[in-house]
Scaffold this motif. Sequence first.
Motif, mmCIF file in Angstrom:
data_model
loop_
_atom_site.group_PDB
_atom_site.id
_atom_site.type_symbol
_atom_site.label_atom_id
_atom_site.label_comp_id
_atom_site.label_asym_id
_atom_site.label_seq_id
_atom_site.Cartn_x
_atom_site.Cartn_y
_atom_site.Cartn_z
ATOM 1 N N ARG A 99 -2.531 7.159 -0.537
ATOM 2 C CA ARG A 99 -3.406 7.913 -1.440
ATOM 3 C C ARG A 99 -2.846 9.313 -1.635
ATOM 4 O O ARG A 99 -2.239 9.881 -0.733
ATOM 5 N N SER A 100 -3.060 9.836 -2.789
ATOM 6 C CA SER A 100 -2.575 11.181 -3.090
ATOM 7 C C SER A 100 -3.271 12.209 -2.198
ATOM 8 O O SER A 100 -4.494 12.148 -1.992
ATOM 9 N N ARG A 156 -1.031 3.754 -14.440
ATOM 10 C CA ARG A 156 -1.479 4.470 -15.635
ATOM 11 C C ARG A 156 -0.307 4.961 -16.481
ATOM 12 O O ARG A 156 -0.360 4.930 -17.715
ATOM 13 N N ASP A 198 3.039 16.628 -2.416
ATOM 14 C CA ASP A 198 2.182 15.455 -2.230
ATOM 15 C C ASP A 198 3.060 14.321 -1.685
ATOM 16 O O ASP A 198 3.628 13.537 -2.439
ATOM 17 N N THR A 219 2.505 10.461 -2.808
ATOM 18 C CA THR A 219 2.880 10.225 -4.206
ATOM 19 C C THR A 219 4.385 10.335 -4.391
ATOM 20 O O THR A 219 5.011 9.513 -5.068
ATOM 21 N N ASP A 239 0.851 -1.191 0.000
ATOM 22 C CA ASP A 239 0.000 0.000 0.000
ATOM 23 C C ASP A 239 0.885 1.238 0.000
ATOM 24 O O ASP A 239 1.551 1.542 0.993
ATOM 25 N N THR A 288 -2.786 3.580 -8.562
ATOM 26 C CA THR A 288 -3.617 3.779 -9.747
ATOM 27 C C THR A 288 -2.940 4.711 -10.737
ATOM 28 O O THR A 288 -2.882 4.443 -11.943
ATOM 29 N N GLU A 289 -2.371 5.810 -10.220
ATOM 30 C CA GLU A 289 -1.650 6.742 -11.080
ATOM 31 C C GLU A 289 -0.369 6.114 -11.636
ATOM 32 O O GLU A 289 -0.004 6.332 -12.790
ATOM 33 N N SER A 334 -5.416 14.462 -5.097
ATOM 34 C CA SER A 334 -6.564 13.869 -5.792
ATOM 35 C C SER A 334 -7.323 12.866 -4.944
ATOM 36 O O SER A 334 -8.430 12.455 -5.332
ATOM 37 N N ASN A 335 -6.735 12.438 -3.818
ATOM 38 C CA ASN A 335 -7.333 11.420 -2.937
ATOM 39 C C ASN A 335 -7.528 10.081 -3.646
ATOM 40 O O ASN A 335 -8.329 9.255 -3.231
ATOM 41 N N GLN A 336 -6.772 9.858 -4.726
ATOM 42 C CA GLN A 336 -6.807 8.592 -5.438
ATOM 43 C C GLN A 336 -5.630 7.723 -4.992
ATOM 44 O O GLN A 336 -4.586 8.245 -4.603
ATOM 45 N N PRO A 337 -5.780 6.403 -5.033
ATOM 46 C CA PRO A 337 -4.636 5.544 -4.695
ATOM 47 C C PRO A 337 -3.446 5.848 -5.591
ATOM 48 O O PRO A 337 -3.589 5.997 -6.804
#
Length: 308
Positions: free
Chosen positions: A79-80, A93, A272, A275, A76, A89-90, A83-86
């Motif tokens: 999270r950012s 991508r 951040d 990240t 784990d 995920t970024e 953006s509060n996204q994992p």
Amino acid sequence: MLTFILKRLLVAIPTLLGVLTVVFFVVRVAPGDPAIVILGESASAPALETLREQLGLNRPLIEQYFSFLGSVLQGDLGRSMISNQPVLTEVWRVLPYTFELTGAALLIGVIFGVPLGVISARYRNGWADYVVRFFSLLGLSFPAFISAILLLLAFAITIPLFPVIGEASYADPAQRLRALNLGLIMVAYITRVSRSSMLAVINQDYIRTAQAKGVPPGVVVGRHALRNALIPIVTVIGLYLGVLIGNSVLTEIVFNRPGLGKLIVIALNQRDYPTLQAMLVIYAVFIVLANILTDLIYGVIDPRVRNK
């Protein structure tokens, strides 16, 4: 061979632990408050304090450190904050773009660098040697961002083979010309080392013995000389793989293409922490894996290495 692999994996564990520790503390030494970056300088003190509590930034540093290690060991990366996204995920991508760029550059470097180095050593002080040495020195002299700008001017403006901004379709081979920016640098490094390594072995007694027996020159160079010259070449490839990954940051910024490098710059500007930590950890893992792979290739090239 299995024992050799296990030894290298065990050595990598304290290395990764040390890198994770350095990454954690270096990120927190960076100036700037993530809460202010997220809410803005006009945010009230209570709002800033509430956000710091939500993000865990008000906890003792040692507690944050062990929480960070535990999360990484579980896969784990957090999270950012923006953006509060994992973070993963970024990463998933943009990871294919960085792999494509560095992989193509490494392939270009090996395919062209090793033969050019062998030719330069084979015809030492001849016109071919001087030409190869000149262009390899030229490749070493250009910083990655300068060569990227020159390629951009040449193949995006003068000869429009790919767009100036963004990433085009994978189906168009012309888009892969961006990898030339890093590939030419790798060609220069590998060429110089291949030449030096070949010069160190072509005057050895076993080479002269093979020549005296009438072994064809191609066999002498390819089977006897090059095989024994591969260790330094593989070493440089492994070492400069880390440099290649670092230079990919500049290439992705100049060409404005997605990738890990661009993502890490954005995270740095926005403070951040999750990240930024995740990106540095991923880079560190790549370099450690490259070193392990280099050691394993040593064992394949020279079985004597396995007993060390």
